[in-house]
Structures are given as C-alpha cells and as structure tokens.
Write an enzyme that holds these catalytic residues in place. Structure first.
Site, PDB file in Angstrom:
ATOM      1  N   TRP A  14      15.410 -36.488 -20.169  1.00 38.81           N
ATOM      2  CA  TRP A  14      14.360 -35.644 -19.630  1.00 38.81           C
ATOM      3  C   TRP A  14      13.040 -36.351 -19.807  1.00 38.81           C
ATOM      4  O   TRP A  14      12.738 -36.795 -20.912  1.00 38.81           O
ATOM      5  CB  TRP A  14      14.358 -34.292 -20.339  1.00 38.81           C
ATOM      6  CG  TRP A  14      15.606 -33.503 -20.134  1.00 38.81           C
ATOM      7  CD1 TRP A  14      16.651 -33.393 -20.984  1.00 38.81           C
ATOM      8  CD2 TRP A  14      15.906 -32.699 -18.987  1.00 38.81           C
ATOM      9  NE1 TRP A  14      17.602 -32.565 -20.459  1.00 38.81           N
ATOM     10  CE2 TRP A  14      17.159 -32.132 -19.226  1.00 38.81           C
ATOM     11  CE3 TRP A  14      15.250 -32.407 -17.803  1.00 38.81           C
ATOM     12  CZ2 TRP A  14      17.771 -31.287 -18.319  1.00 38.81           C
ATOM     13  CZ3 TRP A  14      15.852 -31.577 -16.897  1.00 38.81           C
ATOM     14  CH2 TRP A  14      17.090 -31.027 -17.157  1.00 38.81           C
ATOM     15  N   GLU A  24       0.824  -1.205   0.000  1.00 37.17           N
ATOM     16  CA  GLU A  24       0.000   0.000   0.000  1.00 37.17           C
ATOM     17  C   GLU A  24       0.862   1.260   0.000  1.00 37.17           C
ATOM     18  O   GLU A  24       0.551   2.230  -0.701  1.00 37.17           O
ATOM     19  CB  GLU A  24      -0.916   0.017   1.230  1.00 37.17           C
ATOM     20  CG  GLU A  24      -1.905  -1.142   1.286  1.00 37.17           C
ATOM     21  CD  GLU A  24      -1.385  -2.324   2.071  1.00 37.17           C
ATOM     22  OE1 GLU A  24      -2.188  -2.967   2.762  1.00 37.17           O
ATOM     23  OE2 GLU A  24      -0.161  -2.606   2.001  1.00 37.17           O
ATOM     24  N   ALA A  28      14.877 -47.981 -16.103  1.00 39.93           N
ATOM     25  CA  ALA A  28      15.462 -49.110 -15.385  1.00 39.93           C
ATOM     26  C   ALA A  28      16.947 -48.906 -15.091  1.00 39.93           C
ATOM     27  O   ALA A  28      17.458 -49.415 -14.091  1.00 39.93           O
ATOM     28  CB  ALA A  28      15.261 -50.392 -16.195  1.00 39.93           C
TER      29      ALA A  28
END
Length: 328
Positions: A165, A47, A159
């Site tokens: 990615w 404010e 595995a």
C-alpha cells in the site's frame, strides 16, 4: 444551509440523473421541523420529503434548499408549487437551477407571495454535492475526477510492479467512503489484468457499502472471466474502445465519474481534456524507481504543460490529499 448540504451529501451517488438536493424546513418560530434529501429516481424530491416531515408546522415557515426548487412536471410534481401549497412564507436557496425545463421555481414562488433569496453558501454547494450534476448541465457530459496515489517522487508502483500500500489506512478508508458516493469508476483493461481489483466501496469492517458505483472497464484487451470486477457485488460495464468521448457518451446517466485506472488511461483522459478535477494522494515515501502515475498526456514541451490550481489540501493520517482543478 449546512444541514441541507449535509443531507444532500448523504444521497450523493443515488439520485442520478437527478441532482442530490438537500432541504430544511423551519416553522414560523424558526425551529427546524423537517429535513429531506432527494430520493432515487421516481421518488420524492428533497423539498417534498422535508415538507412531509414538517407537516402543518411548515405553514408560515421557511425552506432552505441547496438548489432552486424545480418548476416542472417530470416523474414528480414541481417542488415550487409544493412549497406554495404547504404555506411556506420564505425560501432561501444556494444555487439557481440551470436546467431549462426545471428552472423558474423562484418566479413561481414570488408570484405566490413567497419571499425568495439566493444564498448563502453558493460556492460550498457548487464545489460540494452539486458539483458533478451542475457540470453535466453546463457542459453536457459527466464530471471526471482522476484519482491517484503516489510517493513524493511521483511513483505509483515500485520497480517490481507492487503498489499496495502506498498510502496509509486513513487515506484508504477515505477512498472507500468517496467511492460510496460516486456514480461510476473507470479503469483500463491493463489494470484489471495486472491488479484484478474489485473496485467496490467497502465499510470499515470490510462489508459492502449500501451504494456501489458502476464499474467501467475500458480497452480492447480481453479480461479473464474470473476477474473480480465481473462478480455480482456491483454492476460492471465493459467498453471496447480507447476513445475517451465514446466512454463518456456511454455514461449518459452517470454524473460523477472517477478515473482510477493506470498511467496510460489517466494520460488518455488528460490528453483529451476530460479531467475536471485531480485528487492526488501523496504519501511520505520514496521509491526511486517504478511506474509513474501518468504516461503520455499529450505534452511535448514545457509550454504545453497541463496546469492546475489548488482547490484544497487535506492531511489524512500521514498522507496529503491535493484537490486540483484546471486553470481557466
């Protein structure tokens, strides 16, 4: 209010333990003359920033604020009184202040003849920029989000242990943008040893974002002194414990915490009932074998399943982002 929400989003991660508040000031004719957001601790509140930009044009005008203006003397003066002194005629805020020391600003404003109303967009603010801070006020601990990426068969690594990615570039960019608004990121020692992550927030060009969250490493295993997480790109805290509540107690000034560690750390937070939101990035890929996103969440039978409900679903590139919160 949308402008105020945008302003508060822009300072997320930089204001804790203060809330990231946004404020807009309009002059008597309804023209926007000031926009502000909470500064880092010790600096002016939203404010005051918006009033300073508005100057004399604030007199007779309106203030729109995401949180009820504070009513106490802390590191700075009360925002409610600042609004009165500036000659503001009306204040609209989205969320009442639950903090017992700061609450009461609306009463101060009304006593000075200022018109006050609550709303609109209360839910947008509570689920948006003030989510973590409000959670701290209501529950006395940081808000914890568990984020993971998985294939559609629930695998977070192949595995052979490889995991980069799983998701596409758009999702990865979103993760970095979100990191730049966090207070802390938590991982386990196993993740540090296996993946050697930086856990920094980076811009699209690869450079570091201006705000970096605290990097937190949890566990009793020794991590290499050469680990990337120990560099000077961002602060790092190493907590030699497996107790989830000890971890959260150590993050006394961190409101918005992301758990980004491996499946065992995720399971520990879930088993302790300390996950307040899940961000699940699901990639349109299948692995058929490999690690799951979570292990040992304390569930033995289907009746004990940890149930979540959908808050939102987003499409990010070819991936889906599910935002989930616990069922009440």
């Amino acid at each position: 209010m949308r402008l105020a929400i945008d302003a508060s989003q822009g300072v997320r991660g930089t204001t804790s333990p203060n809330p990231p508040v946004g404020a807009v000031v309009l002059d008597a004719s309804g023209e926007i003359v000031g926009i502000g957001a909470t500064n880092p601790v010790g600096g002016p509140h939203a404010e005051v920033v918006a009033l300073a930009e508005a100057g004399e044009r604030a007199r007779g005008g309106t203030a729109v604020v995401t949180l009820e203006p504070c009513n106490h003397h802390g590191r700075t003066g009360p925002c409610a009184q600042a609004l009165v002194d500036a000659g503001i005629a009306a204040v609209h805020y989205a969320v009442p202040d639950p903090h017992p020391m700061a609450a009461g600003g609306a009463d101060t404003l009304r006593a000075a003849g200022v018109a006050v109303s609550v709303g609109p967009f209360t839910a947008d603010v509570e689920r948006g920029p003030l989510r973590a801070w409000l959670h701290r006020q209501r529950h006395g601990r940081p808000h914890v989000t568990w984020k993971f990426a998985a294939t559609i068969d629930g695998r977070s690594a192949a595995a052979d242990g490889t995991s980069q990615w799983i998701t596409g570039p758009e999702a990865r960019a979103r993760v970095h943008a979100d990191r730049a608004r966090l207070d802390a990121i938590v991982v386990g020692t196993g993740t540090v040893i296996a993946d050697d992550p930086w856990l920094t927030a980076r811009l699209p060009d690869g450079s570091l974002a201006s705000h970096q969250p605290l990097r937190v490493v949890v566990g009793t295993r020794e991590i290499p002194s050469t680990a990337k997480i120990l560099d000077d790109a961002a602060p790092t805290l190493v907590l030699r414990t497996h107790d989830i509540d000890e971890v959260l107690a150590a993050l006394a000034d961190q409101d918005d915490v992301l758990v980004e560690g491996g499946p065992r750390l995720a399971g520990a937070f879930l088993a302790a009932g300390r996950v307040d939101r899940i961000q699940a990035y699901l990639a349109p890929a299948l692995l058929g074998a490999g690690s799951h996103a979570v292990e040992d969440a304390g569930v033995q039978t289907i009746s004990e399943a940890l149930r979540f409900r959908r808050e939102s679903v987003e499409t990010i590139g070819d991936d889906l982002l599910l935002n989930l919160i616990p069922e009440k």
